[in-house]
Design a protein around this motif. Structure first.
Motif, short mmCIF file in Angstrom:
data_model
loop_
_atom_site.label_atom_id
_atom_site.label_comp_id
_atom_site.label_asym_id
_atom_site.label_seq_id
_atom_site.Cartn_x
_atom_site.Cartn_y
_atom_site.Cartn_z
N LYS A 150 -19.50 15.78 -15.18
CA LYS A 150 -19.01 14.83 -14.16
C LYS A 150 -18.52 13.54 -14.79
O LYS A 150 -17.47 13.01 -14.44
N VAL A 151 -19.30 13.03 -15.73
CA VAL A 151 -19.03 11.71 -16.32
C VAL A 151 -17.76 11.72 -17.17
O VAL A 151 -17.04 10.72 -17.22
N ALA A 152 -17.49 12.83 -17.83
CA ALA A 152 -16.38 12.88 -18.78
C ALA A 152 -15.05 12.48 -18.16
O ALA A 152 -14.23 11.81 -18.79
N ALA A 153 -14.83 12.87 -16.91
CA ALA A 153 -13.54 12.60 -16.26
C ALA A 153 -13.38 11.13 -15.87
O ALA A 153 -12.26 10.66 -15.65
N ALA A 154 -14.48 10.40 -15.78
CA ALA A 154 -14.43 8.99 -15.39
C ALA A 154 -14.36 8.12 -16.65
O ALA A 154 -14.43 8.61 -17.77
N LEU A 170 -22.79 14.00 -31.06
CA LEU A 170 -22.18 15.17 -30.42
C LEU A 170 -21.92 14.93 -28.94
O LEU A 170 -20.94 15.43 -28.38
N VAL A 171 -22.80 14.16 -28.29
CA VAL A 171 -22.58 13.80 -26.89
C VAL A 171 -21.30 12.98 -26.76
O VAL A 171 -20.46 13.24 -25.89
N ALA A 172 -21.15 11.98 -27.63
CA ALA A 172 -19.94 11.14 -27.58
C ALA A 172 -18.68 11.97 -27.81
O ALA A 172 -17.67 11.81 -27.12
N ARG A 173 -18.75 12.87 -28.79
CA ARG A 173 -17.58 13.70 -29.09
C ARG A 173 -17.26 14.64 -27.92
O ARG A 173 -16.10 14.88 -27.59
N ALA A 174 -18.31 15.18 -27.29
CA ALA A 174 -18.10 16.08 -26.15
C ALA A 174 -17.48 15.33 -24.98
O ALA A 174 -16.57 15.84 -24.31
N ILE A 175 -17.98 14.12 -24.70
CA ILE A 175 -17.41 13.31 -23.62
C ILE A 175 -15.94 13.05 -23.88
O ILE A 175 -15.09 13.16 -22.98
N HIS A 176 -15.62 12.70 -25.12
CA HIS A 176 -14.23 12.41 -25.47
C HIS A 176 -13.36 13.66 -25.31
O HIS A 176 -12.26 13.60 -24.73
N GLN A 177 -13.83 14.80 -25.82
CA GLN A 177 -13.04 16.04 -25.75
C GLN A 177 -12.82 16.51 -24.32
O GLN A 177 -11.80 17.12 -24.02
#
Length: 460
Positions: A150-154, A170-177
């Motif tokens: 959910k958060v990634a799109a915002a 890895l969390v930061a990279r996943a959010i970015h990707q």
């Protein structure tokens, strides 16, 4: 069967599909805030004087972040957060206690009652056991995956907390990707790896001639991340004097280079991470309350690997597949396997170095094994030794030969130092945490958490 579970996990065909949080309420029954209440609709809520708390109290005898209430499948837990004046149930000062409907407790000079409420809050679990490079089939990880999806799109700022090696980057990279910013840069900045006198220039840039050695204009990390994401790792290590400048950047979305006069707009998402308890640092005055508030719009708490042993087989399989792909690029069907007894050993080991330690252990075993099947003998030497032993001479050369990245090699040295220091400190003070913390200049809470991380026992 617990009659007062805070959380209930719903299973369909033996697979967890969702969690239900039982609603409850904290009601101030005596004190300056009498009548004030907080309906608990999240797994963890905090009480204290600080605006970062969920239930903000005016009582001056209450600490900034004084206590928290946590919902679990065994019930609700009340935990003191190293407050100055303590948390009491009746006449007993407590560190942590199970509470049930009707329990009244005291923080500072304020009495608060825990009351049940009608209804439940549904907590989504991801249907997937992966989110980019993050891997886990446990309920805790799938709950995190659902939040990240959910958060990634915002464009919300995210604060990731967890022990060293749990996968915060890895969390930061996943959010970015997973975000619309994926085609733009991801800039990773380790706040603990920059000398104090260079960090402002590193983050915000500098103009030519602004200080000795500034022979050219330099764009800082925020400008480099334009349109993308900046990951501020180890944000808890950021110097207190620089924190107001970072706060202004987050609020105004503009930077001013060192030695420069004009402000430069920046458009990037911010993800920050720490292995420290920033709430405790706010209490101690070593981290700004307003900066914490600005960073923690969304919080992600990564569990340690020992808290989710059911994820170990999936992680091992992932690491072995990755290693085989690198070693045998022309033989896609060639795979490593682990015998059942060895896998049981891996699942039962506490992994103080978390996922990073597991990955190193698996890759080392695969590299040195005689065949494609890994047994106890292959894995036992790494998985059963204490990972953070004092390091011998020639360590730097050894790390370079093993192709370890600088950050990972540095963390191994720091882990070794912390473990050795804590053991010697506690031995000197008869394993007494209070006396040891005073001697080391640490809070009891911080020392206890460090000791717990390295499996070192201490007493109060």
């Amino acid at each position: 069967m617990n009659e007062n579970p805070g959380l209930t996990t719903i299973f369909v065909d033996e697979k967890a599909t969702k969690r239900r949080l039982k609603k409850a309420k904290l009601l101030v029954v005596d004190g300056a805030d009498r009548g004030k209440e907080l309906v608990i609709e999240r797994e963890r809520v905090t009480l204290g004087r600080s605006v970062i708390c969920d239930l903000v109290l005016a009582d001056k005898a209450v600490s900034g972040t004084h206590a928290e209430v946590i919902a679990t499948e065994r019930g609700f837990v009340l935990r003191d957060l190293e407050s100055t004046n303590g948390t009491k149930v009746g006449d007993l000062r407590i560190r942590e206690v199970w509470i049930r409907p009707g329990t009244t407790f005291t923080v500072g000079q304020t009495r608060v009652q825990f009351e049940p409420q009608q209804g439940e809050v549904e907590i989504e679990l991801s249907k997937k056991d992966r989110f980019y490079d993050l891997v886990g089939r446990s309920v805790r990880m799938r709950e995190i995956f659902a939040v990240l999806e959910k958060v990634a799109a915002a464009d919300l700022t995210v604060l990731v907390r967890g022990e060293t090696g749990t996968g915060k980057e890895l969390v930061a990279r996943a959010i970015h990707q997973a975000s619309p910013r994926r085609e733009h840069p991801l800039v990773v900045q380790d706040c603990s790896a920059i000398p104090k006198d260079l960090i402002e220039s590193t983050l915000f840039g500098h103009e030519r001639g602004s200080f000795t050695g500034a022979t050219d204009r330099h764009k800082g990390s925020f400008e480099q991340a334009e349109g993308g994401t900046i990951f501020l790792d180890e944000i808890g290590e950021l110097d207190l004097a620089l924190q107001p400048k970072l706060l202004r950047v987050l609020e105004n979305r503009e930077v001013k280079r060192v030695g420069g006069d004009k402000t430069i707009p920046v458009h990037c998402r911010v993800v920050a991470a720490t292995n420290r308890d920033l709430r405790q640092m706010v209490n101690e005055g070593t981290f700004r309350e307003d900066l914490y508030y600005r960073l923690s719009v969304v919080q992600v708490e990564l569990p340690s690997l020992r808290e989710r042993p059911e994820d170990v087989p999936l992680l091992v399989e992932s690491f072995l597949d990755e290693f085989a792909h690198r070693c045998f690029p022309d033989e896609p069907g060639r795979r490593f396997t682990v015998v059942p007894e060895a896998m049981r050993r891996l699942e039962s080991y506490p992994w103080p170095g978390n996922i990073r330690e597991l990955k190193n252990t698996i890759e080392r075993a695969a590299a040195m094994a005689d065949g494609l099947e890994l047994g106890v003998r292959d894995l036992l030497p790494s998985s059963q030794k204490t990972p953070a032993q004092p390091l011998p001479g020639g360590t730097a050369e050894k790390f370079v030969e093993e192709d370890l990245p600088f950050k990972e090699a540095k963390q191994k040295v720091l882990d070794a130092f912390e473990a050795a220091y804590l053991k010697a400190l506690l031995d000197k003070h008869g394993n007494n945490i209070t006396r040891s913390a005073q001697a080391a200049g640490l809070t009891r809470y911080h020392l206890r958490e460090l000791a717990k991380r390295y499996g070192i026992r201490g007493s109060e």
